[in-house]
Write a protein that holds these residues in place. Structure first.
Motif, PDB file in Angstrom:
ATOM      1  N   GLN A  93      43.176  47.994  46.436  1.00 26.98           N
ATOM      2  CA  GLN A  93      44.491  48.288  45.905  1.00 26.98           C
ATOM      3  C   GLN A  93      44.600  49.754  45.460  1.00 26.98           C
ATOM      4  OE1 GLN A  93      45.837  45.594  42.864  1.00 26.98           O
ATOM      5  NE2 GLN A  93      47.591  46.884  42.330  1.00 26.98           N
ATOM      6  N   ILE A  94      43.561  50.247  44.802  1.00 24.13           N
ATOM      7  CA  ILE A  94      43.577  51.643  44.345  1.00 24.13           C
ATOM      8  C   ILE A  94      43.644  52.598  45.534  1.00 24.13           C
ATOM      9  CG2 ILE A  94      42.240  53.414  43.141  1.00 24.13           C
ATOM     10  CD1 ILE A  94      41.094  51.131  41.415  1.00 24.13           C
ATOM     11  N   ALA A  95      42.844  52.324  46.559  1.00 14.93           N
ATOM     12  CA  ALA A  95      42.843  53.170  47.753  1.00 14.93           C
ATOM     13  C   ALA A  95      44.215  53.142  48.433  1.00 14.93           C
ATOM     14  CB  ALA A  95      41.762  52.716  48.720  1.00 14.93           C
ATOM     15  N   ALA A  96      44.818  51.959  48.491  1.00 18.42           N
ATOM     16  CA  ALA A  96      46.136  51.824  49.117  1.00 18.42           C
ATOM     17  C   ALA A  96      47.178  52.651  48.371  1.00 18.42           C
ATOM     18  CB  ALA A  96      46.543  50.355  49.161  1.00 18.42           C
ATOM     19  N   GLU A  97      47.132  52.593  47.052  1.00 18.55           N
ATOM     20  CA  GLU A  97      48.082  53.360  46.250  1.00 18.55           C
ATOM     21  C   GLU A  97      47.899  54.864  46.437  1.00 18.55           C
ATOM     22  OE1 GLU A  97      47.396  51.939  42.328  1.00 18.55           O
ATOM     23  OE2 GLU A  97      48.420  50.017  42.641  1.00 18.55           O
ATOM     24  N   LEU A  98      46.662  55.287  46.556  1.00 17.08           N
ATOM     25  CA  LEU A  98      46.390  56.721  46.701  1.00 17.08           C
ATOM     26  C   LEU A  98      46.945  57.280  48.009  1.00 17.08           C
ATOM     27  CD1 LEU A  98      42.723  56.889  45.359  1.00 17.08           C
ATOM     28  CD2 LEU A  98      44.694  58.092  44.387  1.00 17.08           C
ATOM     29  N   ILE A  99      46.821  56.531  49.077  1.00 24.03           N
ATOM     30  CA  ILE A  99      47.234  57.058  50.388  1.00 24.03           C
ATOM     31  C   ILE A  99      48.593  56.535  50.835  1.00 24.03           C
ATOM     32  CG2 ILE A  99      44.829  57.351  51.104  1.00 24.03           C
ATOM     33  CD1 ILE A  99      45.151  54.894  52.896  1.00 24.03           C
ATOM     34  N   GLY A 100      49.223  55.673  50.014  1.00 28.22           N
ATOM     35  CA  GLY A 100      50.536  55.159  50.354  1.00 28.22           C
ATOM     36  C   GLY A 100      50.508  54.134  51.458  1.00 28.22           C
ATOM     37  N   ALA A 101      49.543  53.235  51.400  1.00 29.15           N
ATOM     38  CA  ALA A 101      49.399  52.201  52.418  1.00 29.15           C
ATOM     39  C   ALA A 101      49.526  50.820  51.783  1.00 29.15           C
ATOM     40  CB  ALA A 101      48.046  52.334  53.109  1.00 29.15           C
ATOM     41  N   GLU A 102      49.621  49.797  52.616  1.00 26.85           N
ATOM     42  CA  GLU A 102      49.595  48.419  52.139  1.00 26.85           C
ATOM     43  C   GLU A 102      48.137  48.015  51.906  1.00 26.85           C
ATOM     44  OE1 GLU A 102      52.290  46.659  51.435  1.00 26.85           O
ATOM     45  OE2 GLU A 102      53.585  48.313  52.101  1.00 26.85           O
ATOM     46  N   THR A 103      47.918  47.108  50.966  1.00 30.52           N
ATOM     47  CA  THR A 103      46.533  46.702  50.671  1.00 30.52           C
ATOM     48  C   THR A 103      45.852  46.087  51.885  1.00 30.52           C
ATOM     49  OG1 THR A 103      47.373  44.592  49.797  1.00 30.52           O
ATOM     50  CG2 THR A 103      46.922  46.351  48.214  1.00 30.52           C
ATOM     51  N   GLN A 104      46.610  45.371  52.733  1.00 29.58           N
ATOM     52  CA  GLN A 104      46.002  44.745  53.912  1.00 29.58           C
ATOM     53  C   GLN A 104      45.620  45.767  54.985  1.00 29.58           C
ATOM     54  OE1 GLN A 104      49.072  44.122  52.782  1.00 29.58           O
ATOM     55  NE2 GLN A 104      50.595  43.879  54.415  1.00 29.58           N
ATOM     56  N   GLU A 105      46.049  47.012  54.787  1.00 32.56           N
ATOM     57  CA  GLU A 105      45.683  48.077  55.726  1.00 32.56           C
ATOM     58  C   GLU A 105      44.379  48.770  55.327  1.00 32.56           C
ATOM     59  OE1 GLU A 105      49.650  49.971  57.540  1.00 32.56           O
ATOM     60  OE2 GLU A 105      49.578  50.105  55.351  1.00 32.56           O
ATOM     61  N   ILE A 106      43.826  48.415  54.189  1.00 33.28           N
ATOM     62  CA  ILE A 106      42.564  48.990  53.732  1.00 33.28           C
ATOM     63  C   ILE A 106      41.417  48.115  54.209  1.00 33.28           C
ATOM     64  CG2 ILE A 106      41.207  49.712  51.735  1.00 33.28           C
ATOM     65  CD1 ILE A 106      43.749  51.345  52.220  1.00 33.28           C
ATOM     66  N   LEU A 107      40.509  48.684  54.971  1.00 33.18           N
ATOM     67  CA  LEU A 107      39.383  47.947  55.538  1.00 33.18           C
ATOM     68  C   LEU A 107      38.105  48.331  54.794  1.00 33.18           C
ATOM     69  CD1 LEU A 107      40.360  48.517  59.276  1.00 33.18           C
ATOM     70  CD2 LEU A 107      40.930  46.560  57.831  1.00 33.18           C
ATOM     71  N   LEU A 108      37.423  47.333  54.258  1.00 32.50           N
ATOM     72  CA  LEU A 108      36.251  47.575  53.429  1.00 32.50           C
ATOM     73  C   LEU A 108      34.969  47.427  54.227  1.00 32.50           C
ATOM     74  CD1 LEU A 108      37.297  45.586  50.221  1.00 32.50           C
ATOM     75  CD2 LEU A 108      37.624  48.015  50.696  1.00 32.50           C
ATOM     76  N   ALA A 109      34.043  48.345  54.019  1.00 31.89           N
ATOM     77  CA  ALA A 109      32.734  48.284  54.666  1.00 31.89           C
ATOM     78  C   ALA A 109      31.682  48.695  53.650  1.00 31.89           C
ATOM     79  CB  ALA A 109      32.691  49.223  55.873  1.00 31.89           C
ATOM     80  N   SER A 110      30.579  47.963  53.596  1.00 32.49           N
ATOM     81  CA  SER A 110      29.535  48.315  52.626  1.00 32.49           C
ATOM     82  C   SER A 110      28.183  47.829  53.102  1.00 32.49           C
ATOM     83  CB  SER A 110      29.834  47.693  51.252  1.00 32.49           C
ATOM     84  OG  SER A 110      29.677  46.283  51.296  1.00 32.49           O
ATOM     85  N   ASN A 130      36.352  55.148  39.760  1.00 36.49           N
ATOM     86  CA  ASN A 130      36.459  56.524  39.261  1.00 36.49           C
ATOM     87  C   ASN A 130      36.308  57.561  40.373  1.00 36.49           C
ATOM     88  OD1 ASN A 130      36.777  55.675  36.592  1.00 36.49           O
ATOM     89  ND2 ASN A 130      34.570  55.595  36.224  1.00 36.49           N
ATOM     90  N   GLY A 131      35.588  57.174  41.420  1.00 34.71           N
ATOM     91  CA  GLY A 131      35.332  58.119  42.499  1.00 34.71           C
ATOM     92  C   GLY A 131      36.423  58.192  43.542  1.00 34.71           C
ATOM     93  N   LEU A 132      37.245  57.143  43.659  1.00 35.12           N
ATOM     94  CA  LEU A 132      38.277  57.126  44.702  1.00 35.12           C
ATOM     95  C   LEU A 132      39.277  58.285  44.591  1.00 35.12           C
ATOM     96  CD1 LEU A 132      39.016  53.311  45.174  1.00 35.12           C
ATOM     97  CD2 LEU A 132      38.157  54.903  46.900  1.00 35.12           C
ATOM     98  N   PRO A 133      39.809  58.590  43.405  1.00 37.32           N
ATOM     99  CA  PRO A 133      40.729  59.740  43.333  1.00 37.32           C
ATOM    100  C   PRO A 133      40.063  61.057  43.728  1.00 37.32           C
ATOM    101  CG  PRO A 133      40.956  58.338  41.395  1.00 37.32           C
ATOM    102  CD  PRO A 133      39.731  57.860  42.123  1.00 37.32           C
ATOM    103  N   LYS A 134      38.800  61.219  43.355  1.00 35.76           N
ATOM    104  CA  LYS A 134      38.077  62.439  43.728  1.00 35.76           C
ATOM    105  C   LYS A 134      37.911  62.511  45.246  1.00 35.76           C
ATOM    106  CE  LYS A 134      35.433  62.312  39.406  1.00 35.76           C
ATOM    107  NZ  LYS A 134      34.070  62.171  38.803  1.00 35.76           N
ATOM    108  N   ALA A 135      37.585  61.369  45.846  1.00 32.61           N
ATOM    109  CA  ALA A 135      37.431  61.335  47.308  1.00 32.61           C
ATOM    110  C   ALA A 135      38.764  61.609  47.992  1.00 32.61           C
ATOM    111  CB  ALA A 135      36.879  59.980  47.743  1.00 32.61           C
TER     112      ALA A 135
END
Length: 311
Positions: free
Chosen positions: A1-18, A33-38
């Motif tokens: 959700q945080i990543a989606a808000e930062l780039i202006g995308a829908e949450t379902q458009e964020i693909l997680l890999a780890s 804390n690192g997402l805004p810096k990235a």
């Protein structure tokens, strides 16, 4: 959700890999804390940093790019990155791979293409025979090139697939070459199988064998271990028809010809087995299908790395 808000995308458009230690929760505070810096470091020229940033026990960056000339004169770009070094085995590996392109292509066609490419490349890689809980390969397109849309019926489908395969193959080989503790890249080049399914099973069986891998670490031209691995692969295989060679920058040596062992020079075999990349060339003489598989030798360092991986 945080990543989606930062780039202006829908949450379902964020693909997680780890990847990471199995069963251990991710450090969410550090990630949040690192997402805004990235985000503020995003750049059209940032792929090199991404390729480096995803590495774990890897010892090298895995990154390749190419351009694809299409029938309408437009030129598509393909750029791929990956990470992977240990717990690598077909179908599920501690492997992350990402390919990005600007080509205009139908989603269904790209999905179909990607599955076929993965079967030929990433699913033919093994380092240690261990599958994993963390595995992902994504092909992402902005579709901004402006070419006539590619689907499975168009001329450019096979053209684009060929270059996507080459990128995926290069990434796959780099993962095998960078196997934990590895000192040699092993490539099985198998031909003459009765079916593609059998060819892939046989090639993977050889490159997955711990005894085969250990023999190459010790520079031992132990052809019996290769034949044994072919025999238990649960695929059509007639040992009386097999021709087997080993090839490298040090030369080429035949170990078996049409099922009969060949008397060979052990000193020359050591020369062939000394380089850090060796081809295991197998001709089955049973059919018209072939396959390649990639792996590495099994070394003392692999045990050292994984004996103290968490501690």
């Amino acid at each position: 959700q945080i990543a989606a808000e930062l780039i202006g995308a829908e949450t379902q458009e964020i693909l997680l890999a780890s990847t990471g230690v199995i069963g251990v929760n991710l450090p969410m505070n550090a990630i949040v804390n690192g997402l805004p810096k990235a985000y503020h470091k995003l750049s059209p020229h940032g792929l090199d940093e991404v390729a480096f940033g995803i590495l774990t026990t890897d010892t090298m960056v895995k990154q390749f790019s190419t351009q694809v000339s299409l029938s309408d004169g437009s030129v598509a770009t393909l750029s791929g990155i990956a990470k992977g070094s240990g717990m690598i085995h077909p179908n599920m590996a501690t492997m992350l791979g990402f390919v990005m392109t600007d080509v205009n292509i139908d989603k269904k066609a790209l999905t179909q293409m990607t599955k076929s490419v993965v079967d030929e490349t990433f699913n033919m890689v093994t380092v240690d025979g261990d599958t994993s809980t963390n595995d992902m390969f994504l092909v992402l397109s902005s579709c901004k090139l402006g070419n006539a849309i590619i689907n499975s019926e168009t001329e450019d489908y096979e053209t684009f697939k060929k270059d996507l395969t080459e990128i995926a193959k290069a990434l796959s080989i780099s993962i095998a070459k960078d196997g934990e503790g590895a000192s040699k890249l092993l490539t099985v080049k198998l031909s003459g199988a009765v079916s593609l399914k059998d060819a892939r099973k046989l090639a993977k069986s050889v490159v997955s064998s711990s005894l085969v891998k250990a023999a190459f670490f010790g520079k031992d031209a132990n052809w019996g271990r290769i034949i044994c691995a072919l025999g238990y692969a649960d695929a059509a295989f007639n040992p009386d028809l097999v021709t087997l060679k080993l090839s490298s920058d040090g030369g080429c040596i035949e170990l078996m010809h049409m099922g009969a062992p060949v008397v060979f020079d052990e000193a020359f075999a050591l020369t062939v087995l000394d380089p850090d990349a060796i081809d295991i060339v197998i001709e089955l003489n049973q059919g018209a299908f072939g396959a390649e598989a990639w792996g590495c030798d099994l070394t003392y360092d692999y045990v050292k790395i994984n004996g103290a991986y968490r501690t």
